[in-house]
Design a protein around this motif. Structure first.
Motif, PDB file in Angstrom:
ATOM      1  N   UNK A   1       0.838  -1.203   0.000  1.00 55.48           N
ATOM      2  CA  UNK A   1       0.000   0.000   0.000  1.00 55.48           C
ATOM      3  C   UNK A   1       0.872   1.251   0.000  1.00 55.48           C
ATOM      4  N   UNK A   2       1.940   1.251   0.781  1.00 55.06           N
ATOM      5  CA  UNK A   2       2.858   2.394   0.794  1.00 55.06           C
ATOM      6  C   UNK A   2       3.536   2.560  -0.561  1.00 55.06           C
ATOM      7  N   UNK A   3       3.889   1.454  -1.190  1.00 58.46           N
ATOM      8  CA  UNK A   3       4.489   1.507  -2.521  1.00 58.46           C
ATOM      9  C   UNK A   3       3.498   2.078  -3.533  1.00 58.46           C
ATOM     10  N   UNK A   4       2.223   1.694  -3.418  1.00 55.13           N
ATOM     11  CA  UNK A   4       1.185   2.221  -4.309  1.00 55.13           C
ATOM     12  C   UNK A   4       1.013   3.722  -4.099  1.00 55.13           C
ATOM     13  N   UNK A   5       1.044   4.169  -2.858  1.00 56.91           N
ATOM     14  CA  UNK A   5       0.929   5.605  -2.567  1.00 56.91           C
ATOM     15  C   UNK A   5       2.120   6.365  -3.145  1.00 56.91           C
ATOM     16  N   UNK A   6       3.311   5.798  -3.032  1.00 61.23           N
ATOM     17  CA  UNK A   6       4.504   6.419  -3.601  1.00 61.23           C
ATOM     18  C   UNK A   6       4.393   6.513  -5.113  1.00 61.23           C
TER      19      UNK A   6
ATOM     20  N   UNK B   1      -2.942  -8.922  -9.159  1.00 58.40           N
ATOM     21  CA  UNK B   1      -2.240  -8.350 -10.310  1.00 58.40           C
ATOM     22  C   UNK B   1      -1.561  -7.038  -9.919  1.00 58.40           C
ATOM     23  N   UNK B   2      -2.234  -6.204  -9.149  1.00 56.09           N
ATOM     24  CA  UNK B   2      -1.637  -4.941  -8.698  1.00 56.09           C
ATOM     25  C   UNK B   2      -0.376  -5.208  -7.883  1.00 56.09           C
ATOM     26  N   UNK B   3      -0.450  -6.202  -7.016  1.00 60.14           N
ATOM     27  CA  UNK B   3       0.733  -6.516  -6.214  1.00 60.14           C
ATOM     28  C   UNK B   3       1.884  -6.989  -7.084  1.00 60.14           C
ATOM     29  N   UNK B   4       1.586  -7.751  -8.117  1.00 63.34           N
ATOM     30  CA  UNK B   4       2.637  -8.191  -9.033  1.00 63.34           C
ATOM     31  C   UNK B   4       3.240  -7.000  -9.770  1.00 63.34           C
ATOM     32  N   UNK B   5       2.408  -6.065 -10.184  1.00 62.93           N
ATOM     33  CA  UNK B   5       2.912  -4.860 -10.863  1.00 62.93           C
ATOM     34  C   UNK B   5       3.732  -3.999  -9.912  1.00 62.93           C
ATOM     35  N   UNK B   6       3.296  -3.879  -8.670  1.00 62.28           N
ATOM     36  CA  UNK B   6       4.053  -3.110  -7.684  1.00 62.28           C
ATOM     37  C   UNK B   6       5.393  -3.772  -7.408  1.00 62.28           C
ATOM     38  N   UNK B   7       5.430  -5.095  -7.435  1.00 61.81           N
ATOM     39  CA  UNK B   7       6.698  -5.808  -7.294  1.00 61.81           C
ATOM     40  C   UNK B   7       7.666  -5.392  -8.397  1.00 61.81           C
ATOM     41  N   UNK B   8       7.161  -5.321  -9.611  1.00 62.46           N
ATOM     42  CA  UNK B   8       8.002  -4.942 -10.750  1.00 62.46           C
ATOM     43  C   UNK B   8       8.507  -3.516 -10.638  1.00 62.46           C
ATOM     44  N   UNK B   9       7.723  -2.656 -10.013  1.00 57.62           N
ATOM     45  CA  UNK B   9       8.061  -1.243  -9.922  1.00 57.62           C
ATOM     46  C   UNK B   9       8.865  -0.891  -8.676  1.00 57.62           C
ATOM     47  N   UNK B  10       9.018  -1.850  -7.752  1.00 58.50           N
ATOM     48  CA  UNK B  10       9.754  -1.526  -6.534  1.00 58.50           C
ATOM     49  C   UNK B  10      11.219  -1.293  -6.876  1.00 58.50           C
ATOM     50  N   UNK B  11      11.787  -0.262  -6.275  1.00 58.10           N
ATOM     51  CA  UNK B  11      13.169   0.123  -6.563  1.00 58.10           C
ATOM     52  C   UNK B  11      14.179  -0.884  -6.037  1.00 58.10           C
ATOM     53  N   UNK B  12      13.889  -1.478  -4.913  1.00 64.37           N
ATOM     54  CA  UNK B  12      14.887  -2.336  -4.288  1.00 64.37           C
ATOM     55  C   UNK B  12      14.625  -3.823  -4.474  1.00 64.37           C
ATOM     56  N   UNK B  13      13.534  -4.163  -5.138  1.00 65.30           N
ATOM     57  CA  UNK B  13      13.217  -5.562  -5.363  1.00 65.30           C
ATOM     58  C   UNK B  13      12.928  -6.328  -4.082  1.00 65.30           C
ATOM     59  N   UNK B  14      12.668  -5.605  -3.003  1.00 67.87           N
ATOM     60  CA  UNK B  14      12.467  -6.214  -1.690  1.00 67.87           C
ATOM     61  C   UNK B  14      11.165  -6.993  -1.604  1.00 67.87           C
ATOM     62  N   UNK B  15      10.128  -6.549  -2.309  1.00 70.15           N
ATOM     63  CA  UNK B  15       8.819  -7.180  -2.199  1.00 70.15           C
ATOM     64  C   UNK B  15       8.779  -8.441  -3.043  1.00 70.15           C
ATOM     65  N   UNK B  16       8.391  -9.508  -2.443  1.00 63.22           N
ATOM     66  CA  UNK B  16       8.274 -10.774  -3.148  1.00 63.22           C
ATOM     67  C   UNK B  16       6.920 -11.372  -2.829  1.00 63.22           C
ATOM     68  N   UNK B  17       6.056 -11.470  -3.807  1.00 61.99           N
ATOM     69  CA  UNK B  17       4.723 -12.028  -3.631  1.00 61.99           C
ATOM     70  C   UNK B  17       4.787 -13.512  -3.967  1.00 61.99           C
TER      71      UNK B  17
END
Length: 123
Positions: free
Chosen positions: A10-15, A106-122
Motif C-alpha cells: 500500500x505504501x508503494x502504491x501511494x509512492x 495483479x496490482x501486487x505483481x505490478x508493484x513488485x516490478x516497480x519496486x526500486x529495491x526488489x524487496x517485495x516478493x509475492x
C-alpha cells in the motif's frame, strides 16, 4: 500474505501515485503522458488495503478529471474484470469501485516490478 507485507505494498502504491502526480505537474499541458487507468487501479488497491472502496467522485477529484471520464474508465476496467461496482455502507450507499480478487493480486505483481529495491516478493 501478511498484513505487514500488504501495508508495504500500500505504501508503494501511494509512492507510485505521488510520483505520477508530481510528473503530471510538469507535463500537465497534454493528456498524452497520463496513465489514469493505472491511477484508478492504484487508488482502488490502496482503498482495499484500508478495507474500503473508492467513490467515483473522489477518483475524479484525485485524477483531475470529470466524473464522466472516470465513470467511462470504470466501465472499461469493469468490462475487463479488474474492478466491480459496489455500494458503500460507510458513504451512505454511494456507488463505489473495488478491485476484483484477481486484480488485487495483479496490482501486487505490478508493484513488485516497480519496486526500486526488489524487496517485495509475492510468493
Amino acid at each position: 500474505m501478511t498484513l505487514e507485507v500488504e501495508a508495504e505494498y500500500a505504501e508503494l502504491a501511494k509512492l507510485e501515485l505521488r510520483k505520477q502526480r508530481q510528473r503530471n505537474q510538469y507535463l500537465s499541458k497534454s493528456d498524452i503522458f497520463g496513465d489514469p487507468a493505472w491511477e484508478v487501479m492504484l487508488e482502488a488497491y490502496i482503498a482495499a488495503t484500508e478495507s474500503r472502496c473508492v467513490r467515483l467522485t473522489d477518483l475524479g477529484r484525485d485524477l483531475g478529471k470529470p466524473v464522466a471520464i472516470v465513470t467511462r474508465l470504470a466501465l472499461i476496467l469493469e468490462s475487463e474484470g479488474y474492478v466491480e461496482r459496489c455500494r458503500s455502507h460507510d458513504n451512505g450507499g454511494l456507488r463505489c469501485l473495488q478491485l476484483t480478487v484477481d486484480a488485487f493480486s495483479w496490482c501486487e505483481q505490478c508493484l513488485d516490478l516497480r519496486s526500486d529495491d526488489g524487496e517485495f516478493q509475492n510468493n
